[in-house]
Design an enzyme around this catalytic site. Structure first.
Site, PDB file in Angstrom:
ATOM      1  N   ASN A 212      -2.234   2.885  12.507  1.00 12.67           N
ATOM      2  CA  ASN A 212      -2.880   4.123  12.932  1.00 12.67           C
ATOM      3  C   ASN A 212      -3.179   5.060  11.776  1.00 12.67           C
ATOM      4  O   ASN A 212      -3.964   6.003  11.932  1.00 12.67           O
ATOM      5  CB  ASN A 212      -1.998   4.845  13.960  1.00 12.67           C
ATOM      6  CG  ASN A 212      -2.135   4.269  15.355  1.00 12.67           C
ATOM      7  OD1 ASN A 212      -3.056   3.507  15.637  1.00 12.67           O
ATOM      8  ND2 ASN A 212      -1.201   4.602  16.223  1.00 12.67           N
ATOM      9  N   ASN A 237       1.368  -1.358  23.547  1.00 18.48           N
ATOM     10  CA  ASN A 237       0.413  -0.376  24.054  1.00 18.48           C
ATOM     11  C   ASN A 237       0.014  -0.682  25.486  1.00 18.48           C
ATOM     12  O   ASN A 237       0.469  -1.664  26.099  1.00 18.48           O
ATOM     13  CB  ASN A 237      -0.820  -0.299  23.143  1.00 18.48           C
ATOM     14  CG  ASN A 237      -1.513  -1.650  23.015  1.00 18.48           C
ATOM     15  OD1 ASN A 237      -1.335  -2.542  23.848  1.00 18.48           O
ATOM     16  ND2 ASN A 237      -2.290  -1.829  21.957  1.00 18.48           N
ATOM     17  N   CYS A 308       4.574   9.005  20.922  1.00 16.58           N
ATOM     18  CA  CYS A 308       3.877   7.745  20.689  1.00 16.58           C
ATOM     19  C   CYS A 308       2.579   8.092  19.968  1.00 16.58           C
ATOM     20  O   CYS A 308       2.582   8.933  19.070  1.00 16.58           O
ATOM     21  CB  CYS A 308       3.658   6.981  21.986  1.00 16.58           C
ATOM     22  SG  CYS A 308       2.842   7.930  23.295  1.00 16.58           S
ATOM     23  N   ASP A 310      -0.546   9.344  21.411  1.00 14.07           N
ATOM     24  CA  ASP A 310      -1.043  10.616  21.925  1.00 14.07           C
ATOM     25  C   ASP A 310      -0.006  11.376  22.739  1.00 14.07           C
ATOM     26  O   ASP A 310      -0.256  12.510  23.140  1.00 14.07           O
ATOM     27  CB  ASP A 310      -2.295  10.391  22.773  1.00 14.07           C
ATOM     28  CG  ASP A 310      -3.462   9.879  21.936  1.00 14.07           C
ATOM     29  OD1 ASP A 310      -3.619  10.352  20.797  1.00 14.07           O
ATOM     30  OD2 ASP A 310      -4.215   9.008  22.413  1.00 14.07           O
ATOM     31  N   GLY A 311       1.108  10.740  23.043  1.00 10.63           N
ATOM     32  CA  GLY A 311       2.206  11.451  23.689  1.00 10.63           C
ATOM     33  C   GLY A 311       2.062  11.656  25.167  1.00 10.63           C
ATOM     34  O   GLY A 311       2.693  12.575  25.712  1.00 10.63           O
ATOM     35  N   ASP A 313       1.718   8.612  27.479  1.00 12.13           N
ATOM     36  CA  ASP A 313       2.016   7.376  28.212  1.00 12.13           C
ATOM     37  C   ASP A 313       3.464   6.941  27.980  1.00 12.13           C
ATOM     38  O   ASP A 313       4.330   7.191  28.809  1.00 12.13           O
ATOM     39  CB  ASP A 313       1.045   6.268  27.786  1.00 12.13           C
ATOM     40  CG  ASP A 313      -0.367   6.511  28.288  1.00 12.13           C
ATOM     41  OD1 ASP A 313      -0.507   7.103  29.371  1.00 12.13           O
ATOM     42  OD2 ASP A 313      -1.325   6.126  27.597  1.00 12.13           O
ATOM     43  N   ARG A 314       3.709   6.276  26.872  1.00  9.05           N
ATOM     44  CA  ARG A 314       5.060   5.799  26.581  1.00  9.05           C
ATOM     45  C   ARG A 314       6.042   6.957  26.402  1.00  9.05           C
ATOM     46  O   ARG A 314       7.227   6.830  26.747  1.00  9.05           O
ATOM     47  CB  ARG A 314       5.026   4.928  25.323  1.00  9.05           C
ATOM     48  CG  ARG A 314       4.325   3.599  25.535  1.00  9.05           C
ATOM     49  CD  ARG A 314       3.991   2.898  24.223  1.00  9.05           C
ATOM     50  NE  ARG A 314       2.831   3.494  23.556  1.00  9.05           N
ATOM     51  CZ  ARG A 314       2.205   2.950  22.502  1.00  9.05           C
ATOM     52  NH1 ARG A 314       2.658   1.798  22.013  1.00  9.05           N
ATOM     53  NH2 ARG A 314       1.173   3.535  21.958  1.00  9.05           N
TER      54      ARG A 314
END
Length: 615
Positions: A212, A237, A308, A310-311, A313-314
């Protein structure tokens, strides 16, 4: 069609019912005690107060809309009253964590930094931040974090002050950029938590985090962030999660078609190839690691920052699951709803993209985009795995989790519509749609766990993440009716247990009464008959017993009688006082022989339940 138009009509109507998703095929309880499958098609979902011509309010769980499929969507409902279900108050929740005005907690609740969603469009208006952090400092940190998602508080232990904060990845890039405001903000978070060190849980694999940096992303460097330690969690992901669910669904479809799914000997290997349970296990292990870091009995004081890419999802998965294990409040019904509002809806999990719940129109399964993923489904499955190991620690039941999974994609309610709070506010969903929490408030008993043991200090949960302890959640593949039937069986089991306790208490009193009197029969008025045909002990009088010719014999595991007194007929609907010939012969008469297989008094709880369901 020309030969048999009636058959064609039946086929078309059947297809219309089959094509409707499960939320519209609900079983509801009838006043008579029976159950029937209903489909209500009314133009308005709820009655207008004071208008007698308006349609009546439908039963909970039923569908009320026009015949068009497009009108099943939550935004098509024409409401006449403001729904009462949007009641989440972040200030109340943060106050429960010990963060209030006038208290020196090191934190403050701000409604000014993101009042117009300018600093971070995907965050909520109300955020909890370090008390000494200025708005300019927060804006500088937001400019260095992906999507402007700067670190904010999501949980704090009121006793120890240890915290869980969350954010998105830093925009380090290939040039290894730095941001003084972001570094200072993490230092303020550590000091406000009273921690010696801040552990940063990066949910991504390290390879992905390094990759990234090529697109201006990256991760925190230990040399730049003072007293911070970075830990890579290795969660794949959303694309890997979606592929895993696809393989699991294909396996489930083959298992349904094959009457013997284990016959070919490849079922377990095919299940392993889906990697679904591996992903569930990884999330549980990581949540346990967070719990161990924040455990109150731990000597070294540490706090946690989770992010993660973008903060949303995970990060939401790990933060929420860790709080379920840490805080008993989130294992209650109201607390779990608060957790969903706080860490999923307010923190901008993209339900619109992940589940197809777009504000301007639903996206069906056939229109799934590259952004769809079972993120929320995985979290609910993790909670279910923990619930299976600790069934008495959760106030809600399995049906509640299944109901959440159904309606977070049904678009019947406005709760999960859109990607963030800003979209829901601009669409005015609070006054245009009904909240899912209305349904919970109407009939909370449908979602309560009857085995729940409410204790003040339930403590932390440490589930066993071994793969042999994990199971594929079969309820996800079953219909809502089967899930409801399991809940009814659980209610019936508890009813049997309560009745057994009542019988045991009355039986002990009768036995004590007999021993005190020396010998004595059981009189007819001491026994009564219930609706199921079982002889129940219901009352004990203090009056002396008449002297019998032979004593009554009570044996462990089975109640027997040897008496010349009148004996109660154990048939359904009978409470007579006729004398049985076998009772006068001097032989012990078994209760089962007298009253049939349902009459078994004195058996253990497990035996009684087993015998009941076998009958």
């Amino acid at each position: 069609a020309h030969r048999n138009p009636l058959l064609l009509t039946l086929v078309v109507r059947s297809l219309q019912l089959i094509c409707l998703p499960h939320p519209w095929r609900q079983f509801v309880r009838q006043p008579s005690g029976g159950r029937q499958l209903i489909l209500q098609l009314n133009p308005h979902p709820y009655s207008q107060s004071g208008n007698p011509s308006a349609p009546a309010r439908p039963p909970p769980g039923s569908l009320s809309s026009t015949g068009s499929l497009s009108c099943y969507y939550a935004l098509e409902h024409q409401l006449h009253t403001v729904p009462p279900g949007w009641v989440y108050d972040p200030r109340t929740e943060f106050a429960r964590m010990g963060i209030e005005e006038g208290k020196k907690s090191g934190w403050r609740v701000s409604q000014s930094i993101n009042a117009d969603y300018e600093v971070c469009p995907t965050y909520a208006r109300t955020l909890c931040i370090p008390a000494t952090a200025s708005d300019d400092l927060l804006r500088g940190s937001a400019g260095f974090r992906s999507k402007g998602r700067f670190p904010v508080l999501c949980w704090r232990c009121a006793k120890t002050g240890k915290t869980i904060t969350r954010s998105a990845q830093p925009l380090v890039g290939l040039r290894f950029n730095r941001c003084r405001e972001d570094e200072q903000l993490l230092s303020l978070i550590r000091r406000a938590s009273g921690a010696k060190q801040l552990l940063i849980f990066d949910c991504r694999p390290k390879v992905n985090a390094v990759a990234n940096t090529a697109i201006s992303g990256g991760y925190e460097s230990g040399s730049n962030y003072d007293k911070c330690k970075l830990v890579f969690c290795g969660i794949p992901n959303l694309h890997a999660m979606r592929e895993s669910l696809d393989r699991l669904q294909q396996l489930a479809a083959r298992s349904r078609d094959d009457l013997k799914p284990y016959s070919d000997g490849n079922y377990l290997s095919n299940l392993e190839a889906t990697q679904w349970l591996d992903h569930i296990r990884s999330l549980i292990i990581l949540a346990i690691q967070v719990v161990e870091v924040l455990e109150p009995t731990r000597e070294d004081t540490l706090s946690v920052l989770i992010h993660c890419s973008d903060g949303w999802d995970r990060t939401s998965q790990l933060c929420s699951l860790a709080q379920v294990l840490l805080d008993p409040h989130y294992r209650t019904l109201q607390g779990f709803l608060t957790l969903i509002e706080k860490d999923w809806l307010s923190m901008g999990h993209k339900f619109g993209d992940r589940a197809g719940n777009h504000i301007h129109g639903p996206v069906g399964p056939c229109e799934a985009t590259d952004q769809s993923a079972p993120i929320f489904l995985q979290f609910i499955c993790c909670v279910h795995q923990v619930m299976e190991q600790f069934p008495a620690c959760f106030e809600f039941n399995e049906q509640f989790l299944f109901w959440l999974l159904e309606h977070h994609v049904s678009c019947l309610y406005g709760t999960f519509l859109g990607n963030c709070e800003k979209e829901r506010t601009e669409a005015d969903l609070a006054s245009r749609t009904y909240s899912m929490w209305d349904r919970v408030a109407e009939s909370p008993k449908d979602f309560l766990n009857l085995w729940y043991e409410k204790r003040e200090n339930q403590g932390l949960l440490h589930p066993d993440p071994s793969i042999d302890k994990l199971r594929v959640w079969a309820t996800v593949r079953r219909s809502h009716a089967e899930s409801r039937m399991k809940s009814l069986m659980q209610e019936r089991q508890m009813e049997i247990v309560h009745r057994l306790m009542k019988y045991k208490a009355a039986y002990s009193q009768l036995k004590k009464r007999q021993n005190d009197a020396g010998v004595g029969p059981i009189r007819t008025e001491d026994l009564t008959n219930d609706a199921d045909g079982a002889v129940l002990v219901t009352k004990v009088e203090d009056s002396p017993l008449s002297s019998p010719t032979t004593p009554a014999v009570f044996a462990e595991g089975q109640q027997t009688f040897d008496s010349t007194s009148a004996f109660v007929e154990g048939q359904r609907g009978t409470t007579g006082s006729s004398v049985d010939a076998s009772c006068t012969s001097g032989r012990p008469v078994s209760a089962e022989a007298r009253c049939g297989p349902k009459f078994k008094v004195g058996l253990s709880q497990a035996q009684l339940i087993e015998d009941y369901f076998s009958t």
